[in-house]
Write a protein that holds these residues in place. Structure first.
Motif, short mmCIF file in Angstrom:
data_model
loop_
_atom_site.label_atom_id
_atom_site.label_comp_id
_atom_site.label_asym_id
_atom_site.label_seq_id
_atom_site.Cartn_x
_atom_site.Cartn_y
_atom_site.Cartn_z
N ARG A 1 0.80 -1.22 0.00
CA ARG A 1 0.00 0.00 0.00
C ARG A 1 0.83 1.27 0.00
O ARG A 1 0.57 2.20 -0.77
CB ARG A 1 -0.94 0.03 1.22
N SER B 1 -3.43 -4.71 0.07
CA SER B 1 -3.77 -3.80 1.16
C SER B 1 -5.10 -4.19 1.78
O SER B 1 -6.01 -4.61 1.07
CB SER B 1 -3.84 -2.36 0.68
N SER B 2 -5.19 -4.01 3.08
CA SER B 2 -6.48 -4.20 3.76
C SER B 2 -7.05 -2.86 4.21
O SER B 2 -8.08 -2.83 4.87
CB SER B 2 -6.29 -5.13 4.97
N THR B 3 -6.38 -1.76 3.82
CA THR B 3 -6.82 -0.45 4.30
C THR B 3 -7.32 0.48 3.21
O THR B 3 -7.85 1.54 3.52
CB THR B 3 -5.69 0.27 5.08
N ASP C 1 -9.74 0.92 -0.45
CA ASP C 1 -10.93 0.30 -1.04
C ASP C 1 -10.87 0.14 -2.55
O ASP C 1 -11.57 -0.68 -3.11
CB ASP C 1 -12.17 1.12 -0.70
N THR D 1 -6.99 -8.03 -0.99
CA THR D 1 -7.10 -7.74 0.43
C THR D 1 -6.83 -8.97 1.30
O THR D 1 -6.74 -8.85 2.50
CB THR D 1 -8.52 -7.20 0.76
#
Length: 187
Positions: free
Chosen positions: A50, A89-91, A93, A103
């Motif tokens: 990210r 990335s998990s942060t 969208d 994700t």
């Protein structure tokens, strides 16, 4: 099976960024920029964490449209924008510019992509590369080592549970005293 390459500009003491994510220590030259542009052209897919994605996507999508852009920067921006990219990335969208967002489990997805037929993949971002390094997925390391000591910051290499033996593929000196080194992982 695809080859996975991890390459970055790095300080002599092994950091890709000094404290505070400072990369002002970098020694830019036309030759170094051209090397990275050629690497990009030879890459079929780039994998980003990210943070590096946010850095790259804040400039390169329109970098070729800036009045002060050099011909080399215009070429790089177009190559970057057009190439296929995956962001882990998990942060965030959403992503843009020929990019897919993952994700879930980064190591599992990188292993899956590596197992596919296709051209080389680059991986960028210290955290993402560290996970791939610990999983033994990186086939080649490319370091553009600047003659500067940062004393701390974000390391290029992560702590490993075991040795990784490498074979030197190339070394050369670039302007400003930058040493370019390429290593293959011994399998």
């Amino acid at each position: 099976m695809r080859k996975l390459i991890y390459g970055m500009n790095v300080t002599l003491d092994g950091y890709i960024a000094a404290p505070g994510d400072d990369i002002g220590w970098s020694v830019p030259s036309d030759e170094l920029f051209q090397f990275w542009s050629d690497q990009l052209e030879a890459t079929e897919l780039t994998l980003y964490g990210r943070k590096l994605w946010e850095t790259m996507s804040s400039y390169w999508p329109t970098g070729d449209q800036l009045p002060e852009a050099t011909p080399a920067e215009i070429t790089f921006a177009r190559r970057w924008r057009d190439m296929t990219k995956v962001v882990f990335s998990s942060t965030i969208d959403e992503v843009d510019w020929n990019t897919r967002l993952v994700t879930g489990d980064a190591v599992a997805e990188i292993a899956r992509l590596k197992a596919e037929d296709g051209g080389p993949m680059d991986i960028g971002g210290a955290t993402l590369a560290a996970a791939a390094m610990r999983a033994g997925l990186i086939d080649e390391y490319v370091l553009a080592t600047a003659p500067v000591l940062a004393g701390g910051g974000t390391p290029f290499f992560t702590t490993l549970d075991h040795w990784t033996n490498l074979t030197l593929l190339e070394t050369r000196t670039l302007p400003g005293g930058v040493i370019l080194s390429r290593y293959a992982t011994k399998r």
